[in-house]
Design a protein around this motif. Structure first.
Motif, PDB file in Angstrom:
ATOM      1  N   TYR A   1       0.899  -1.189  -0.165  1.00  0.00           N
ATOM      2  CA  TYR A   1       0.002  -0.078  -0.109  1.00  0.00           C
ATOM      3  C   TYR A   1       0.842   1.256  -0.011  1.00  0.00           C
TER       4      TYR A   1
ATOM      5  N   VAL B   1      -4.070  -1.328  -3.736  1.00  0.00           N
ATOM      6  CA  VAL B   1      -3.569  -2.455  -3.140  1.00  0.00           C
ATOM      7  C   VAL B   1      -3.022  -3.655  -3.853  1.00  0.00           C
TER       8      VAL B   1
ATOM      9  N   GLY C   1       5.533   4.003   1.489  1.00  0.00           N
ATOM     10  CA  GLY C   1       4.407   3.056   1.744  1.00  0.00           C
ATOM     11  C   GLY C   1       4.587   2.092   2.643  1.00  0.00           C
TER      12      GLY C   1
ATOM     13  N   ALA D   1      -7.676   2.225  -6.378  1.00  0.00           N
ATOM     14  CA  ALA D   1      -7.655   2.984  -5.173  1.00  0.00           C
ATOM     15  C   ALA D   1      -9.061   3.504  -4.984  1.00  0.00           C
TER      16      ALA D   1
ATOM     17  N   ILE E   1     -11.473   0.830  -2.964  1.00  0.00           N
ATOM     18  CA  ILE E   1     -11.260   0.720  -1.483  1.00  0.00           C
ATOM     19  C   ILE E   1     -12.414   1.515  -0.734  1.00  0.00           C
TER      20      ILE E   1
ATOM     21  N   ILE F   1      -8.715  -0.738   4.270  1.00  0.00           N
ATOM     22  CA  ILE F   1      -7.629  -1.184   3.114  1.00  0.00           C
ATOM     23  C   ILE F   1      -7.921  -2.616   2.901  1.00  0.00           C
TER      24      ILE F   1
ATOM     25  N   GLU G   1      -7.262   2.731   7.581  1.00  0.00           N
ATOM     26  CA  GLU G   1      -6.445   4.042   7.743  1.00  0.00           C
ATOM     27  C   GLU G   1      -7.499   5.140   8.277  1.00  0.00           C
TER      28      GLU G   1
ATOM     29  N   TYR H   1      -2.914   3.951  11.395  1.00  0.00           N
ATOM     30  CA  TYR H   1      -3.196   2.648  10.742  1.00  0.00           C
ATOM     31  C   TYR H   1      -3.688   1.767  11.973  1.00  0.00           C
TER      32      TYR H   1
END
Length: 291
Positions: free
Chosen positions: A67, A90, A118, A141, A144, A157, A178, A238
């Motif tokens: 990621y 991802v 990342g 992206a 997600i 994610i 996230e 995260y």
């Protein structure tokens, strides 16, 4: 009593020609739920001619999750995939019985100044899937799940939680979330988290009870259902975890397994070049001689 069971500091580690900040595994905490390995890559500014080059290397018994926050990586694997990953998407590769892949700066960026930033994550597989066929998925992206919760920008994610499910095809109950805040906000999961939980602070500040924590810290909760915390302004964290497996997972280099003898077999197979090859690649990472 604090719900913080352990505080892990990001530690410098090398992945070939690139330095990362390692979070897991840690001597006092090898896994968090099914999460067995987490590296924070960068942020690194690379000049023209300076590039990420991780030649073909093997994996067994796990899924890798890449990621990115900034930059791009070209993924090539022995299944035949060649995919460029960019921020917010991802890459999910399941090694199973054995896969080989390389990670490099894309050709279009190799002679330019660029930034790479990342996370690289390994998720252990359930014992019944440790020897499954290898597979690869790229999730753009825009697919997600993203929403606002408690005034906080939220993305799921991977996994399933808060009544939402990511399209990343995971194989056991887990979550990787996230959270971004522009201003001070309280985050309360209202008891919806499960299993084991960790909180990684990428940017800004987090306050839990009377304690304040800044970037580069991984906080392991004693009780995932009590993971309430206050996010400071311009903060990104995260939150990850899930149900741990009943069997211990062993790690040797890039290999993960519930059986030590399987790790030895994987080593012998790699040393004797019995893994599948990555099309178009002639280099490979030798098995390291650990001291």
């Amino acid at each position: 009593m604090s719900n913080i069971g352990l505080i892990i500091e990001e530690r410098a580690a090398s992945i070939g020609n690139f330095m990362v900040g390692r979070l897991l595994p840690f001597r006092q905490k090898r896994t968090v739920g099914p999460f067995a390995f987490i590296d924070h890559m960068g942020p690194a500014t690379m000049q023209s001619g300076e590039n990420l080059d991780v030649p073909p290397h093997p994996h067994i018994g796990l899924s890798t999750l890449t990621y990115l926050f900034d930059g791009a990586i070209m993924h090539r694997d022995s299944i035949g995939n060649e995919v460029e990953i960019t921020p917010g998407a991802v890459n999910w590769m399941t090694a199973g019985r054995g896969v080989v892949h390389s990670e490099r700066t894309p050709e279009r960026l190799r002679d330019t100044k660029k930034v790479l930033h990342g996370m690289q994550i390994w998720v252990a597989l359930p014992t019944a899937m440790e020897e499954t066929e290898s597979s690869f998925f790229h999730i753009p992206a825009e697919e997600i799940p993203a929403w606002e919760m408690h005034g906080i920008q939220t993305k799921l994610i991977a996994g399933e939680v808060f009544g939402k499910k990511s399209p990343v095809p995971v194989y056991s109950p887990l979550y990787l979330i996230e959270l971004k805040s522009d201003k001070p906000q309280m985050f309360n999961p209202d008891g919806e988290l499960y299993g084991e939980s960790g909180l990684y602070i990428l940017k800004g500040k987090v306050r839990i009870e009377n304690y304040s924590f800044g970037p580069g810290k991984l906080l392991i909760a004693q009780n995932s259902r009590l993971c309430a915390f206050e996010m400071g302004p311009d903060t990104r964290v995260y939150l990850f975890g899930g149900e741990p497996f009943p069997e211990r997972r062993y790690i040797d280099w890039n290999f993960v397994s519930s059986r030590r003898e399987r790790l030895l077999q994987a080593k012998e197979d790699w040393v004797n070049r019995r893994f599948p090859e990555v099309p178009g690649e002639s280099e490979f990472v030798p098995y390291p001689e650990f001291k």
